[in-house]
Design a protein around this motif. Sequence first.
Motif, mmCIF file in Angstrom:
data_model
loop_
_atom_site.group_PDB
_atom_site.id
_atom_site.type_symbol
_atom_site.label_atom_id
_atom_site.label_comp_id
_atom_site.label_asym_id
_atom_site.label_seq_id
_atom_site.Cartn_x
_atom_site.Cartn_y
_atom_site.Cartn_z
ATOM 1 N N PHE A 38 0.836 -1.193 0.000
ATOM 2 C CA PHE A 38 0.000 0.000 0.000
ATOM 3 C C PHE A 38 0.871 1.243 0.000
ATOM 4 O O PHE A 38 1.790 1.372 0.812
ATOM 5 C CB PHE A 38 -0.919 0.023 1.233
ATOM 6 N N ASP A 39 0.557 2.153 -0.897
ATOM 7 C CA ASP A 39 1.188 3.473 -0.926
ATOM 8 C C ASP A 39 0.094 4.503 -0.722
ATOM 9 O O ASP A 39 -0.877 4.541 -1.488
ATOM 10 C CB ASP A 39 1.882 3.715 -2.267
ATOM 11 N N LEU A 40 0.241 5.307 0.286
ATOM 12 C CA LEU A 40 -0.729 6.350 0.574
ATOM 13 C C LEU A 40 -0.779 7.348 -0.575
ATOM 14 O O LEU A 40 0.263 7.864 -0.985
ATOM 15 C CB LEU A 40 -0.351 7.065 1.874
ATOM 16 N N PRO A 41 -1.975 7.624 -1.093
ATOM 17 C CA PRO A 41 -2.078 8.646 -2.143
ATOM 18 C C PRO A 41 -1.661 10.022 -1.608
ATOM 19 O O PRO A 41 -1.975 10.374 -0.475
ATOM 20 C CB PRO A 41 -3.567 8.645 -2.503
ATOM 21 N N ARG A 42 -0.949 10.763 -2.401
ATOM 22 C CA ARG A 42 -0.519 12.133 -2.081
ATOM 23 C C ARG A 42 0.141 12.243 -0.700
ATOM 24 O O ARG A 42 -0.310 12.996 0.163
ATOM 25 C CB ARG A 42 -1.699 13.084 -2.205
ATOM 26 N N VAL A 64 -10.641 -0.013 5.990
ATOM 27 C CA VAL A 64 -10.933 1.308 5.422
ATOM 28 C C VAL A 64 -11.609 1.139 4.064
ATOM 29 O O VAL A 64 -12.584 1.830 3.760
ATOM 30 C CB VAL A 64 -9.652 2.169 5.307
ATOM 31 N N ARG A 65 -11.118 0.198 3.273
ATOM 32 C CA ARG A 65 -11.714 -0.050 1.951
ATOM 33 C C ARG A 65 -13.173 -0.507 2.103
ATOM 34 O O ARG A 65 -14.071 -0.037 1.407
ATOM 35 C CB ARG A 65 -10.895 -1.092 1.200
ATOM 36 N N GLU A 66 -13.416 -1.411 3.048
ATOM 37 C CA GLU A 66 -14.777 -1.899 3.279
ATOM 38 C C GLU A 66 -15.680 -0.785 3.816
ATOM 39 O O GLU A 66 -16.832 -0.655 3.403
ATOM 40 C CB GLU A 66 -14.759 -3.082 4.243
ATOM 41 N N ASN A 67 -15.153 0.019 4.732
ATOM 42 C CA ASN A 67 -15.946 1.137 5.273
ATOM 43 C C ASN A 67 -16.292 2.148 4.182
ATOM 44 O O ASN A 67 -17.387 2.707 4.190
ATOM 45 C CB ASN A 67 -15.200 1.831 6.409
ATOM 46 N N ALA A 68 -15.370 2.385 3.279
ATOM 47 C CA ALA A 68 -15.640 3.314 2.179
ATOM 48 C C ALA A 68 -16.835 2.822 1.363
ATOM 49 O O ALA A 68 -17.724 3.605 1.016
ATOM 50 C CB ALA A 68 -14.407 3.470 1.296
ATOM 51 N N THR A 128 -19.219 0.729 2.450
ATOM 52 C CA THR A 128 -20.400 0.754 3.323
ATOM 53 C C THR A 128 -20.985 2.159 3.419
ATOM 54 O O THR A 128 -22.207 2.328 3.383
ATOM 55 C CB THR A 128 -20.028 0.252 4.737
ATOM 56 N N PHE A 129 -20.124 3.162 3.556
ATOM 57 C CA PHE A 129 -20.579 4.536 3.752
ATOM 58 C C PHE A 129 -20.649 5.338 2.449
ATOM 59 O O PHE A 129 -20.844 6.563 2.481
ATOM 60 C CB PHE A 129 -19.687 5.254 4.766
ATOM 61 N N HIS A 130 -20.468 4.651 1.318
ATOM 62 C CA HIS A 130 -20.553 5.286 -0.008
ATOM 63 C C HIS A 130 -19.609 6.491 -0.120
ATOM 64 O O HIS A 130 -19.991 7.556 -0.591
ATOM 65 C CB HIS A 130 -21.995 5.682 -0.336
ATOM 66 N N ALA A 131 -18.398 6.271 0.362
ATOM 67 C CA ALA A 131 -17.352 7.302 0.269
ATOM 68 C C ALA A 131 -16.255 6.762 -0.638
ATOM 69 O O ALA A 131 -16.126 5.544 -0.806
ATOM 70 C CB ALA A 131 -16.784 7.605 1.652
ATOM 71 N N ASP A 132 -15.468 7.663 -1.202
ATOM 72 C CA ASP A 132 -14.335 7.139 -1.960
ATOM 73 C C ASP A 132 -13.225 6.753 -0.977
ATOM 74 O O ASP A 132 -13.163 7.255 0.149
ATOM 75 C CB ASP A 132 -13.859 8.120 -3.044
ATOM 76 N N PHE A 133 -12.386 5.843 -1.417
ATOM 77 C CA PHE A 133 -11.365 5.275 -0.547
ATOM 78 C C PHE A 133 -10.432 6.338 0.033
ATOM 79 O O PHE A 133 -10.124 6.317 1.226
ATOM 80 C CB PHE A 133 -10.560 4.213 -1.306
ATOM 81 N N GLU A 134 -9.965 7.271 -0.794
ATOM 82 C CA GLU A 134 -9.034 8.297 -0.310
ATOM 83 C C GLU A 134 -9.645 9.144 0.798
ATOM 84 O O GLU A 134 -8.976 9.465 1.785
ATOM 85 C CB GLU A 134 -8.573 9.195 -1.452
#
Length: 137
Positions: free
Chosen positions: A11-15, A86-90, A92-98
């Motif tokens: 995993f590489d954190l975006p930005r 975090v990916r699963e929560n995104a 579930t909550f209809h948010a983008d991963f970042e």
Amino acid sequence: MLNFFSEDVDFDLPRPLKTKKWIKKTSESEGYEISDLNYIFCSDEYLLEINKQYLDHDYFTDIITFDNSEEDNILEGDIYISVDRVRENAETFHADFETEMRRVLIHGLLHLMGYEDSDESLKKAMRAKEDEYLIQF
């Protein structure tokens, strides 16, 4: 010093540079200085083992924060984040991963600064702080 590490995930954190500046600015706006803060990205299974070993909890979580601070207003600690959760929560909550990852990053920082989420009113206050800082990203 503010560091990002990956433990058992690729995993590489975006930005990352923008994220570091944002985290530092957030801590400064709350009256804190970062001395030694590590964000460690890992899998659900890795974080589950930490949860069992150190907190005696047998369930998945998105984040565990260890506060190593010895001085007031100086932040030192290790923040473990499950990329899987975090990916699963995104989803579930209809948010983008970042966005969800940034929320969790700031959530751990807020814990180090004394914010709690142990009951509904505290959760609501913490969520408001997360939202405030997410807008500033």
